[in-house]
Motif scaffolding. Structure first.
Motif, mmCIF file in Angstrom:
data_model
loop_
_atom_site.group_PDB
_atom_site.id
_atom_site.type_symbol
_atom_site.label_atom_id
_atom_site.label_comp_id
_atom_site.label_asym_id
_atom_site.label_seq_id
_atom_site.Cartn_x
_atom_site.Cartn_y
_atom_site.Cartn_z
ATOM 1 N N ALA A 280 9.848 -4.305 -8.761
ATOM 2 C CA ALA A 280 8.318 -3.516 -8.315
ATOM 3 C C ALA A 280 7.078 -4.975 -8.043
ATOM 4 C CB ALA A 280 7.419 -2.712 -9.148
ATOM 5 N N ILE A 281 7.702 -5.992 -9.105
ATOM 6 C CA ILE A 281 6.421 -7.133 -8.955
ATOM 7 C C ILE A 281 6.059 -7.898 -7.443
ATOM 8 C CG2 ILE A 281 5.869 -9.421 -10.068
ATOM 9 C CD1 ILE A 281 8.016 -8.330 -12.207
ATOM 10 N N VAL A 282 8.062 -7.526 -6.745
ATOM 11 C CA VAL A 282 7.899 -8.075 -6.267
ATOM 12 C C VAL A 282 6.899 -7.626 -4.643
ATOM 13 C CG1 VAL A 282 9.155 -9.216 -3.934
ATOM 14 C CG2 VAL A 282 9.839 -9.621 -6.541
ATOM 15 N N VAL A 283 6.901 -6.367 -4.639
ATOM 16 C CA VAL A 283 5.947 -5.118 -3.680
ATOM 17 C C VAL A 283 4.564 -5.525 -3.946
ATOM 18 C CG1 VAL A 283 5.511 -3.260 -2.724
ATOM 19 C CG2 VAL A 283 7.990 -4.015 -3.446
ATOM 20 N N ASP A 284 4.330 -5.994 -5.605
ATOM 21 C CA ASP A 284 2.728 -6.277 -5.989
ATOM 22 C C ASP A 284 2.173 -7.391 -5.079
ATOM 23 O OD1 ASP A 284 3.074 -4.063 -7.141
ATOM 24 O OD2 ASP A 284 2.965 -4.732 -9.172
ATOM 25 N N LYS A 285 3.566 -7.722 -5.384
ATOM 26 C CA LYS A 285 2.831 -9.413 -4.442
ATOM 27 C C LYS A 285 3.560 -9.392 -3.570
ATOM 28 C CE LYS A 285 2.826 -12.939 -8.172
ATOM 29 N NZ LYS A 285 3.496 -14.403 -7.909
ATOM 30 N N LEU A 286 3.454 -8.907 -2.763
ATOM 31 C CA LEU A 286 3.178 -8.484 -1.144
ATOM 32 C C LEU A 286 1.955 -8.387 -0.577
ATOM 33 C CD1 LEU A 286 6.936 -7.722 0.112
ATOM 34 C CD2 LEU A 286 5.777 -9.656 1.396
ATOM 35 N N ARG A 287 1.409 -7.307 -1.319
ATOM 36 C CA ARG A 287 0.181 -6.279 -0.954
ATOM 37 C C ARG A 287 -0.716 -7.030 -0.131
ATOM 38 N NH1 ARG A 287 -2.770 -1.442 -4.359
ATOM 39 N NH2 ARG A 287 -3.256 -0.661 -2.251
ATOM 40 N N PRO A 288 -1.013 -8.212 -0.299
ATOM 41 C CA PRO A 288 -2.564 -9.355 -0.093
ATOM 42 C C PRO A 288 -1.582 -9.752 1.330
ATOM 43 C CG PRO A 288 -1.648 -9.962 -2.468
ATOM 44 C CD PRO A 288 -0.815 -9.052 -1.731
ATOM 45 N N TYR A 289 -0.504 -9.385 1.800
ATOM 46 C CA TYR A 289 -0.049 -9.853 2.903
ATOM 47 C C TYR A 289 0.549 -8.924 3.663
ATOM 48 C CZ TYR A 289 0.561 -14.080 0.266
ATOM 49 O OH TYR A 289 0.506 -14.855 -0.893
ATOM 50 N N THR A 290 0.643 -7.685 3.221
ATOM 51 C CA THR A 290 1.173 -6.351 3.744
ATOM 52 C C THR A 290 0.980 -6.219 5.128
ATOM 53 O OG1 THR A 290 1.449 -5.115 1.824
ATOM 54 C CG2 THR A 290 2.049 -3.965 3.245
ATOM 55 N N GLN A 291 -0.456 -6.159 5.242
ATOM 56 C CA GLN A 291 -0.772 -5.624 6.648
ATOM 57 C C GLN A 291 -0.941 -6.735 7.619
ATOM 58 O OE1 GLN A 291 -5.259 -4.591 6.694
ATOM 59 N NE2 GLN A 291 -5.024 -2.723 5.407
ATOM 60 N N ARG A 292 -0.779 -7.742 7.397
ATOM 61 C CA ARG A 292 -0.401 -8.980 8.520
ATOM 62 C C ARG A 292 1.077 -9.147 8.653
ATOM 63 N NH1 ARG A 292 -2.793 -14.198 5.976
ATOM 64 N NH2 ARG A 292 -2.678 -13.463 4.389
ATOM 65 N N ILE A 293 1.702 -8.475 7.508
ATOM 66 C CA ILE A 293 3.363 -8.387 7.924
ATOM 67 C C ILE A 293 2.992 -8.224 8.850
ATOM 68 C CG2 ILE A 293 5.005 -7.840 6.958
ATOM 69 C CD1 ILE A 293 4.547 -9.428 4.512
ATOM 70 N N TRP A 294 2.801 -6.363 8.630
ATOM 71 C CA TRP A 294 2.836 -5.259 9.825
ATOM 72 C C TRP A 294 2.398 -5.536 10.713
ATOM 73 C CZ3 TRP A 294 5.833 -1.132 9.435
ATOM 74 C CH2 TRP A 294 5.356 -0.099 9.620
ATOM 75 N N SER A 295 1.276 -6.227 10.629
ATOM 76 C CA SER A 295 0.613 -6.295 12.444
ATOM 77 C C SER A 295 1.011 -7.525 13.305
ATOM 78 C CB SER A 295 -0.843 -6.788 12.133
ATOM 79 O OG SER A 295 -0.464 -8.271 11.659
ATOM 80 N N ARG A 296 2.447 -8.314 12.301
ATOM 81 C CA ARG A 296 3.478 -9.560 13.172
ATOM 82 C C ARG A 296 4.528 -9.086 13.274
ATOM 83 N NH1 ARG A 296 0.704 -14.820 11.543
ATOM 84 N NH2 ARG A 296 -1.125 -13.928 11.863
ATOM 85 N N PHE A 297 4.846 -7.578 13.080
ATOM 86 C CA PHE A 297 6.108 -6.910 13.052
ATOM 87 C C PHE A 297 6.327 -6.214 14.676
ATOM 88 C CE2 PHE A 297 7.495 -5.543 8.491
ATOM 89 C CZ PHE A 297 8.109 -6.618 8.622
ATOM 90 N N SER A 298 7.005 -6.438 15.293
ATOM 91 C CA SER A 298 7.331 -5.459 16.717
ATOM 92 C C SER A 298 7.743 -4.602 16.167
ATOM 93 C CB SER A 298 8.913 -6.469 17.855
ATOM 94 O OG SER A 298 10.082 -5.687 16.964
ATOM 95 N N ARG A 299 7.230 -3.689 17.990
ATOM 96 C CA ARG A 299 7.437 -1.990 17.053
ATOM 97 C C ARG A 299 8.993 -1.729 16.436
ATOM 98 N NH1 ARG A 299 9.168 1.765 20.827
ATOM 99 N NH2 ARG A 299 8.743 3.627 20.361
ATOM 100 N N GLU A 300 9.859 -2.290 17.246
ATOM 101 C CA GLU A 300 11.331 -1.962 16.877
ATOM 102 C C GLU A 300 11.106 -1.856 15.117
ATOM 103 O OE1 GLU A 300 10.461 -3.706 19.326
ATOM 104 O OE2 GLU A 300 10.937 -1.517 20.705
ATOM 105 N N GLU A 301 10.406 -3.329 15.136
ATOM 106 C CA GLU A 301 10.378 -3.593 12.918
ATOM 107 C C GLU A 301 10.315 -2.626 12.869
ATOM 108 O OE1 GLU A 301 11.594 -8.589 12.677
ATOM 109 O OE2 GLU A 301 9.461 -7.461 14.026
#
Ligand SMILES: Cc1cc2nc3c(=O)[nH]c(=O)nc-3n(C[C@H](O)[C@H](O)[C@H](O)COP(=O)(O)OP(=O)(O)OC[C@H]3O[C@@H](n4cnc5c(N)ncnc54)[C@H](O)[C@@H]3O)c2cc1C
Length: 475
Positions: A280-301
């Motif tokens: 779960a450490i990886v998920v915690d470390k992803l958190r500051p990026y999550t919204q930006r990652i999500w915003s760059r995903f395509s609809r299908e992703e």
């Protein structure tokens, strides 16, 4: 933008209350703020109106400030309460405080900023108890229609209606009045507990954990069955693990796309497991990026992630206080709690009991069944009368994944034609399709301030240029 004379906020949970509070404390122009809530106690919302001291926050106190620009606000407030006196600062910040205490905190903020003298002198406020059922378009304003027939005209209206109730399960609609069926786990069900027998909880997430803890606290002696597709219960929080290898230097996580991100995350999770550490450490470390990652995903992703990865993500991401986790494990070890992994099928009434069909397993027959499958996430199927009416009018539209309301980057709602609404804004869990992470206080306090800045016309330039919310380190 001319200053709106009246701002109405529909929904008085954390999102709505803190939007109103931010407008009240930041506005330097005359403003009348109306907060409408059907539950009455503005501030507490669904999560913090519980009167059960055994329900703890699932975020440590250090990260529960209601104000984005005052990170220690909640810790300072806790210092006003005698029961936290003995704790040194370092321990207090790591506490998982009872949710009802957090509700008191939010009420004190509302009392100060919306009822007392804590707002700017140019601001007046009004709290209205009742259900908003529709908004009629006016000339440069909207007219909110209340269930009791009252009307409220406002130049700007903020939708802060919170989570949907759980989606209906196959066959369950016929049992809404059955004494053994609890369709909405956030309403009181304890008075319906049989003396003994068995209870089935549909879902194994945070709401299911609430129910398990309550049953333990009430001294329930029967058996508890928790059923979900994977049978994964939330994991406990842990502290103090260093893993500087993630994110790897030189890799822009927001550019990777879903497949590459999955491979990277899997490799690092495997590495952590090999080191006997929590993945779960990886998920915690992803958190500051999550919204930006999500915003760059395509609809299908986005749809693919929601279908294939969300259950695992939720288990690693939405962790619980260690003491709560211990109680759940204890119930499991004692044989009181049995967890079943399998898709939930038909819900059938069998006399005074309810039978739950579970894919590839024996059905579970119980004296009380609680639907804790989590909020429905198909926005076009919303059961809110207000949101259904706004959809019919074309004033709101589903985002392209149909997980929530479609908004522009400053939270202005986009109409069914894709135009920016002249007077409607939205925030909170209904923006799941836009942000993915849009449920907990660390995200919602950012949104509440952002919506207030949009209403006041004071959005900082860097946010406008970036085209998305500035991300804060939210761990
Ligand atoms: C059981 C539970 C525990 C949680 N624990 C935590 C935690 O520990 N830490 C954390 O960070 N987050 C937690 N959360 C997440 C929580 O959802 C957010 O922290 C936050 O409370 C959401 O607030 P909200 O205002 O967006 O929604 P809500 O709290 O749902 O508030 C929406 C309000 O609007 C009202 N409303 C809706 N429609 C209308 C209408 N048409 N007219 C009038 N009123 C209306 C609703 O009745 C409700 O009062 C928890 C959530 C739940 C459900």
């Amino acid at each position: 933008m001319p200053t709106p004379a009246c701002i109405a906020v529909l929904g008085g949970g954390f999102s709505g209350a803190m939007t109103a509070v931010n407008v009240a404390r930041l506005s330097d122009r005359p403003m009348h703020i109306v907060v409408v809530d059907d539950r009455g106690s503005v501030g507490r919302g669904v999560a913090y109106s519980v009167r059960r001291p055994e329900y703890l926050l699932n975020v440590a106190a250090r990260n529960m400030s209601a104000f984005r620009d005052e990170p220690d606000h909640f810790l300072r407030w806790l210092r006003t309460r005698a029961e936290f006196d003995p704790l040194p600062d370092a321990e207090l910040s790591e506490q998982f405080v009872p949710r009802q205490v957090y509700g008191d905190y939010l009420r004190s903020i509302v009392e100060n900023h919306l009822c007392g003298a804590g707002h700017r002198p140019c601001v007046s406020t009004e709290l209205v108890t009742g259900e908003a059922v529709d908004i009629e378009p006016g000339d440069g304003h909207g007219v909110i229609r209340m269930a009791d027939g009252a009307r409220i005209a406002a130049e700007k209206i903020v939708l802060a209606t919170g989570n949907e109730p759980p989606a209906p399960l196959p066959g369950a609609g016929a049992h809404d009045d059955h004494p053994a069926w609890v369709a909405n786990p956030w309403r009181q069900w304890e008075h319906r507990l049989p003396d003994t027998g068995s209870i089935a909880i549909l879902g194994t997430g945070l709401t299911a954990v609430d129910a398990i803890i309550t049953l333990g606290d009430l001294g329930w002696r029967g058996s508890i069955h928790a059923i979900s597709r994977h049978g994964w219960l939330p994991q406990p929080h842990f502290r103090g693990v260093e893993y500087p290898e993630f994110p790897p230097a030189g890799i822009d996580l927001t550019e990777l796309g879903l497949d590459a991100l999955r491979r990277l995350v899997s490799a690092h999770c495997a590495e952590l497991v090999a080191r006997d550490a929590d993945p779960a450490i990886v998920v915690d470390k992803l958190r500051p990026y999550t919204q930006r990652i999500w915003s760059r995903f395509s609809r299908e992703e986005r749809l693919e992630f929601a279908r294939r990865d969300a259950a695992r993500w939720n288990v690693l991401r939405h962790r619980i206080a260690p003491e709560i986790h211990d109680q759940v494990e204890q119930a499991r070890r004692a044989g009181v709690l049995t967890v079943h992994a399998g898709s939930i099928g038909q819900v059938q009434a069998v006399g005074e009991k309810i039978r739950i069909c579970v894919e590839a397993q024996q059905p579970v027959v119980a004296d009380l069944v609680i639907n804790a499958t989590g909020p429905s996430t198909r926005f076009s199927a919303t059961r809110s009368v207000l949101l259904r009416n706004l959809l019919t009018r074309g004033m709101v539209s589903p985002d392209d994944t149909d997980m929530g309301i479609r908004v522009d980057r400053d939270h202005t709602v986009l109409t069914c034609r894709g135009d920016r609404s002249a007077w409607l804004l939205a925030l909170g869990p209904t923006l799941r399709g836009t942000y993915w992470e849009t449920i907990a206080v660390p995200e919602l306090r950012v949104q509440a301030q952002r919506v207030a800045e949009t209403l006041l016309g004071t959005v900082p330039a860097d946010v406008e240029e970036e085209g998305q919310l500035r991300l804060e380190h939210m761990l």
